[in-house]
Design an enzyme around this catalytic site. Structure first.
Site: not given
Ligand SMILES: CC(=O)C(=O)O
Ligand SMILES: [Mg+2]
Ligand SMILES: NC(=O)C1=CN([C@@H]2O[C@H](COP(=O)(O)OP(=O)(O)OC[C@H]3O[C@@H](n4cnc5c(N)ncnc54)[C@H](OP(=O)(O)O)[C@@H]3O)[C@@H](O)[C@H]2O)C=CC1
Length: 422
Positions: A38, A93
């Site tokens: 920093y 994700k």
């Molecule tokens: C797997 C996925 O991305 C969905 O079912 O929308």
């Molecule tokens: Mg999806």
């Protein structure tokens, strides 16, 4: 509450809420460390990046950071439940990106009043990232959004539900057809759903050899055919003259059913009317178009896949996006083009035919896995996915001129641990 519901809520709530956290990558133990991390030291990379923006890749996490961005309009197969409700999926994700490809993720849920507002928001924050993974945005808006962002951003922008799904579906379908003794060019294919995932899946399989006139796409109003006057431009690409009007009409004698629509929409009667060795990809999440139990009880010659982790043959974009982004980031590709997508599909398809290592079999209950009806596509836990898919994607990017870095020294990666051994 069902066991799975209780366990899933517990998993997300404890011991701390959510599934991801930010971690430090540099020493922070001393005053000296802080004066580097920093003020005053941080001013040095600031000046360098102001002088040359490419140096952001050298001095910040940009090059390994992907934004997973949603407006919550098509969360899995649950529908338009809004951006905040999409957060567990977007964090999920992020888990998959990190676990399988070593990629850091910020999940971003956008409360936008229009596609243009969404585009403007994403464009303004895009410089933070090395890539943008759009997720769970409904059709047809998703097409316009992705196109605009690809044009406006100089980093890869990839709508996972379109292209990730298409790559994995194409790989699985070609393998399943081979097992059934059929070919993509002759197969009669019914696609239930005509949204983000369905349109992109059918486009990719046509580019890989399926015939448009053999594809019957079915939306909530019936078969998409030339006499329909209510089709948007994306659905209209799949309209051809036909007397078929209903899902039942389309299924009669079909070789393949691809479900990218919603739960329990394929009946036992519909499945009975399909050709010998029917291929059923019931990919709606979390609940497929037909349960594997019902499908197998209805026919003993069915080759069955779902989008779920708890049945054989998981046709799910998890087999694509982590490894595709890894390859694209590592050669700093400006975009993810068609050649990179086809390269990924072919790598995935070929991997399914190689002997499966014992550790992968062990992660899935110990039974021997071998290319065939119950194993048409690799398992997400297979470490060779990063080796083969990321390599194929990186090479395709280089060959097609969208890479800005040479083939990486640490490629082909042997595992996710190799990512920073470059
Ligand atoms: C797997 C996925 O991305 C969905 O079912 O929308
Ligand atoms: Mg999806
Ligand atoms: N396994 C995987 O990897 C993936 C699976 N999916 C699944 O695919 C599904 C669709 O997702 P996505 O494309 O993003 O969503 P979209 O909202 O873009 O598309 C949904 C499509 O489903 C159609 N549909 C809904 N109900 C019916 C019905 N009763 N009969 C026929 N068609 C119907 C809609 O028809 P209409 O156009 O008439 O409204 C629309 O075309 C979800 O269930 C999702 O979980 C998605 C991505 C990846």
């Amino acid at each position: 509450m069902s066991d799975l519901k209780t366990a899933a809520l517990e998993y997300h709530a404890h011991p701390r809420p959510g599934k991801l956290s930010v971690e430090l990558t540099k020493a922070t133990a001393t005053a000296r460390d802080l004066s580097l991390a920093y003020s005053p030291g941080v001013a040095e990379p600031v000046r360098e990046i102001a002088r040359d923006p490419e140096l952001a890749y050298k001095y910040t996490g940009k090059g390994n950071l992907v934004a997973v961005i949603s407006d919550g309009t098509a969360i899995l197969g649950l529908g338009n439940l809004g951006p905040l409700a999409s957060k567990p999926v977007m964090e999920g994700k992020g888990v998959l990106f990190k676990r399988f490809a070593g990629i850091d993720v910020f999940d971003i849920e956008v409360d936008s009043e229009s596609p243009q507002a969404f585009i403007d928001t994403v464009k303004r924050i895009s410089i933070t990232f090395g890539g943008i993974n759009l997720e769970d945005i409904k059709a047809p808006e998703c097409f316009e959004i992705e196109k605009a962002l690809i044009e406006q951003c100089d980093i890869p922008v990839f709508h996972d539900d379109q292209h990730g799904t298409a790559i994995v579906t194409a790989a699985g379908m070609i393998n399943a057809l081979e097992i059934a003794g059929k070919t993509l060019s002759d197969a009669k294919i019914v696609c239930l759903g005509a949204g983000a995932a369905a349109i992109s899946c059918m486009k990719l399989i046509v580019s890989m050899g399926a015939k448009l006139e053999n594809i019957y796409m079915v939306d909530s109003k019936g078969v998409i055919q030339s006499e329909r006057t209510d089709l948007n431009q994306y659905k209209a690409m799949f309209a051809h003259p036909s007397s078929k009007r209903t899902l039942a009409d389309a299924l009669d004698g079909a070789d393949v059913f691809v479900g990218l629509s919603g739960p329990n929409l394929l009946s036992a009667e519909g499945l009975k009317s399909m050709a010998a060795n029917p291929i059923v990809f019931a990919c709606s999440n979390p609940d497929p178009e037909i349960s594997p139990e019902l499908a197998h009880a209805t026919r003993n010659d069915v080759i069955m896949a779902t989008g779920r982790s708890d049945y054989p043959n998981q046709v799910n974009n998890v087999l694509g996006f982590p490894f595709i982004f890894r390859g694209a980031l590592d050669v700093r590709a400006k975009r993810i083009n068609e050649e990179m997508k086809v390269a990924a599909a072919n790598a995935l398809r070929e991997l399914a035919k190689l002997p499966v290592p014992q550790d992968v079999c062990d992660a899935y209950g110990g039974a021997k896995l071998e290319f065939g009806r119950e194993y048409i596509i690799p398992k997400p836990m297979d470490k060779r996915l990063i080796t083969l898919i990321s390599d194929a994607v990186a090479k395709a990017a280089i060959e097609t001129g969208v890479a800005t870095l040479p083939y990486p020294k640490n490629y082909p990666l042997q595992s996710v641990d190799d990512v920073f051994n470059g």
